[in-house]
Design a protein around this motif. Structure first.
Motif, PDB file in Angstrom:
ATOM      1  N   ASN A   5       4.944  12.090  -4.681  1.00 27.37           N
ATOM      2  CA  ASN A   5       5.259  11.459  -3.687  1.00 27.37           C
ATOM      3  C   ASN A   5       3.572  10.617  -3.042  1.00 27.37           C
ATOM      4  O   ASN A   5       3.438   9.394  -2.335  1.00 27.37           O
ATOM      5  N   VAL A   6       2.800  10.997  -4.228  1.00 27.82           N
ATOM      6  CA  VAL A   6       1.011  10.747  -4.169  1.00 27.82           C
ATOM      7  C   VAL A   6       1.316   9.730  -4.940  1.00 27.82           C
ATOM      8  O   VAL A   6       0.823   8.390  -4.057  1.00 27.82           O
ATOM      9  N   ALA A   7       2.214   8.747  -5.729  1.00 24.63           N
ATOM     10  CA  ALA A   7       2.202   7.934  -6.616  1.00 24.63           C
ATOM     11  C   ALA A   7       2.895   7.177  -6.095  1.00 24.63           C
ATOM     12  O   ALA A   7       2.911   5.398  -5.851  1.00 24.63           O
ATOM     13  N   GLU A   8       4.507   7.490  -4.850  1.00 22.94           N
ATOM     14  CA  GLU A   8       4.422   6.599  -4.090  1.00 22.94           C
ATOM     15  C   GLU A   8       3.827   6.525  -2.717  1.00 22.94           C
ATOM     16  O   GLU A   8       4.161   4.466  -2.531  1.00 22.94           O
ATOM     17  N   LEU A   9       3.622   7.035  -2.116  1.00 26.30           N
ATOM     18  CA  LEU A   9       2.314   6.013  -1.497  1.00 26.30           C
ATOM     19  C   LEU A   9       1.628   5.454  -1.544  1.00 26.30           C
ATOM     20  O   LEU A   9       0.865   4.338  -1.157  1.00 26.30           O
ATOM     21  N   GLN A  10       0.948   5.660  -2.930  1.00 28.37           N
ATOM     22  CA  GLN A  10      -0.499   4.938  -4.001  1.00 28.37           C
ATOM     23  C   GLN A  10       0.268   3.296  -4.569  1.00 28.37           C
ATOM     24  O   GLN A  10       0.211   2.325  -3.615  1.00 28.37           O
ATOM     25  N   MET A  11       2.035   3.147  -4.398  1.00 28.41           N
ATOM     26  CA  MET A  11       2.501   2.037  -4.088  1.00 28.41           C
ATOM     27  C   MET A  11       2.737   1.009  -3.360  1.00 28.41           C
ATOM     28  O   MET A  11       2.550   0.063  -3.160  1.00 28.41           O
ATOM     29  N   PHE A  12       3.154   2.436  -2.117  1.00 30.58           N
ATOM     30  CA  PHE A  12       2.816   1.146  -0.812  1.00 30.58           C
ATOM     31  C   PHE A  12       1.788   1.357   0.046  1.00 30.58           C
ATOM     32  O   PHE A  12       1.769   0.049   0.511  1.00 30.58           O
ATOM     33  N   ALA A  13       0.504   1.890  -0.776  1.00 40.61           N
ATOM     34  CA  ALA A  13      -1.222   1.063   0.120  1.00 40.61           C
ATOM     35  C   ALA A  13      -1.244  -0.217  -1.035  1.00 40.61           C
ATOM     36  O   ALA A  13      -1.754  -0.523  -0.469  1.00 40.61           O
ATOM     37  N   SER A  14      -0.708   0.393  -2.286  1.00 44.90           N
ATOM     38  CA  SER A  14      -1.228  -1.197  -2.599  1.00 44.90           C
ATOM     39  C   SER A  14      -0.269  -2.385  -2.170  1.00 44.90           C
ATOM     40  O   SER A  14      -0.550  -3.071  -2.292  1.00 44.90           O
ATOM     41  N   SER A  15       1.065  -2.643  -1.840  1.00 43.55           N
ATOM     42  CA  SER A  15       1.564  -3.347  -1.603  1.00 43.55           C
ATOM     43  C   SER A  15       0.837  -3.834  -0.267  1.00 43.55           C
ATOM     44  O   SER A  15       1.088  -4.879   0.390  1.00 43.55           O
ATOM     45  N   LEU A  16       1.019  -2.814   1.522  1.00 43.78           N
ATOM     46  CA  LEU A  16       0.094  -2.955   2.238  1.00 43.78           C
ATOM     47  C   LEU A  16      -1.306  -3.891   2.104  1.00 43.78           C
ATOM     48  O   LEU A  16      -0.974  -4.628   2.828  1.00 43.78           O
ATOM     49  N   THR A  17      -1.722  -3.477   0.901  1.00 41.44           N
ATOM     50  CA  THR A  17      -3.226  -3.738   0.823  1.00 41.44           C
ATOM     51  C   THR A  17      -2.864  -6.045   0.173  1.00 41.44           C
ATOM     52  O   THR A  17      -3.779  -6.346   0.583  1.00 41.44           O
ATOM     53  N   THR A  18      -1.640  -5.874  -0.148  1.00 40.48           N
ATOM     54  CA  THR A  18      -1.766  -7.235  -0.945  1.00 40.48           C
ATOM     55  C   THR A  18      -1.049  -7.878   0.405  1.00 40.48           C
ATOM     56  O   THR A  18      -1.455  -9.015   0.240  1.00 40.48           O
ATOM     57  N   ARG A  19      -0.519  -6.992   1.100  1.00 42.57           N
ATOM     58  CA  ARG A  19       0.272  -8.560   2.328  1.00 42.57           C
ATOM     59  C   ARG A  19      -1.643  -8.288   3.004  1.00 42.57           C
ATOM     60  O   ARG A  19      -0.855  -9.913   3.756  1.00 42.57           O
ATOM     61  N   LEU A  20      -1.878  -6.907   3.244  1.00 39.48           N
ATOM     62  CA  LEU A  20      -2.807  -7.680   4.230  1.00 39.48           C
ATOM     63  C   LEU A  20      -4.053  -8.788   3.743  1.00 39.48           C
ATOM     64  O   LEU A  20      -4.282  -9.702   4.240  1.00 39.48           O
ATOM     65  N   TYR A  21      -4.154  -8.281   2.600  1.00 41.61           N
ATOM     66  CA  TYR A  21      -5.072  -9.932   1.768  1.00 41.61           C
ATOM     67  C   TYR A  21      -3.641 -11.491   2.112  1.00 41.61           C
ATOM     68  O   TYR A  21      -4.642 -12.543   2.328  1.00 41.61           O
ATOM     69  N   GLU A  22      -2.836 -11.712   2.067  1.00 45.13           N
ATOM     70  CA  GLU A  22      -2.121 -12.362   2.424  1.00 45.13           C
ATOM     71  C   GLU A  22      -1.858 -12.985   4.182  1.00 45.13           C
ATOM     72  O   GLU A  22      -2.436 -14.399   4.206  1.00 45.13           O
TER      73      GLU A  22
END
Length: 199
Positions: free
Chosen positions: A93-110
């Motif tokens: 679950n932690v690994a999935e949340l980290q991937m989700f957080a990473s995608s959100l961070t990328t989207r935020l920068y975009e």
């Protein structure tokens, strides 16, 4: 009859044995109630000596603590084993949340970059350049009016003055706005808009 201990030389003098017995009473109280014959037997027979040692309170307490410690270790091991599957799921679950957080961070920068791109046409430098271009355009147009007036033989002077005056007023107004804005920007009183965003 138990086998005697090997390679142990017992004192042959009874007085020497009694002296050692007194020493034992002082240093090892648990042997204080033993007679010389009892002590000889303890020294002679290993199993008898071991039985006496095993009966000491300190030894029994130590073995009780060892038993309790072993039981507690086994209990903790069982707890760890029973929690292993849950811990595995939590790690996933932690690994999935980290991937989700990473995608959100990328989207935020975009999104931030898109926002900055939208701001570029309204940055102080761009607006200053527009003011300067507008001022130059007014100056050029006023010069054209003068040239046109000089080239024509029949010109309405009143119309020329009116047109020229309007263009020069607009030129001076635009030039003044540009100079004031440029001075404010250079002095730092005019806030700038960043062109890009560093991650």
């Amino acid at each position: 009859m138990p086998e005697p201990m090997n390679n142990y030389n017992l004192p042959s003098d009874r007085h020497e044995i009694e002296a050692k017995q007194e020493q034992l009473k002082e240093q090892y109280p648990t042997f204080g109630n033993k007679s010389a014959d009892d002590l000889e037997d303890l020294l002679r027979y290993e199993d008898l000596f071991q039985a006496h040692i095993d009966g000491l309170e300190q030894i029994q307490v130590m073995r009780t603590l060892e038993y309790e410690l072993r039981e507690e270790n086994e209990r903790l091991a069982q707890v760890n084993l029973s929690s292993e599957e849950e811990l595995k799921k939590m790690r996933e679950n932690v690994a999935e949340l980290q991937m989700f957080a990473s995608s959100l961070t990328t989207r935020l920068y975009e999104l931030v970059q898109q926002h900055l791109d939208l701001q570029k046409p309204y940055s102080p430098l761009v607006l200053l350049r527009r003011l300067r271009d507008e001022s130059r355009k007014m100056d050029e147009e006023s010069e054209k009016v003068v040239s046109s007036f000089m080239d024509k033989s029949e010109v309405d002077c009143e119309e020329f003055v009116k047109s020229y005056k309007s263009l020069r007023n607009r030129f001076h107004s635009s030039e003044m706005r540009y100079k004031l804005a440029d001075a404010a920007y250079k002095s730092g009183t005019l806030a700038g808009v960043p062109m890009t965003m560093d991650r």
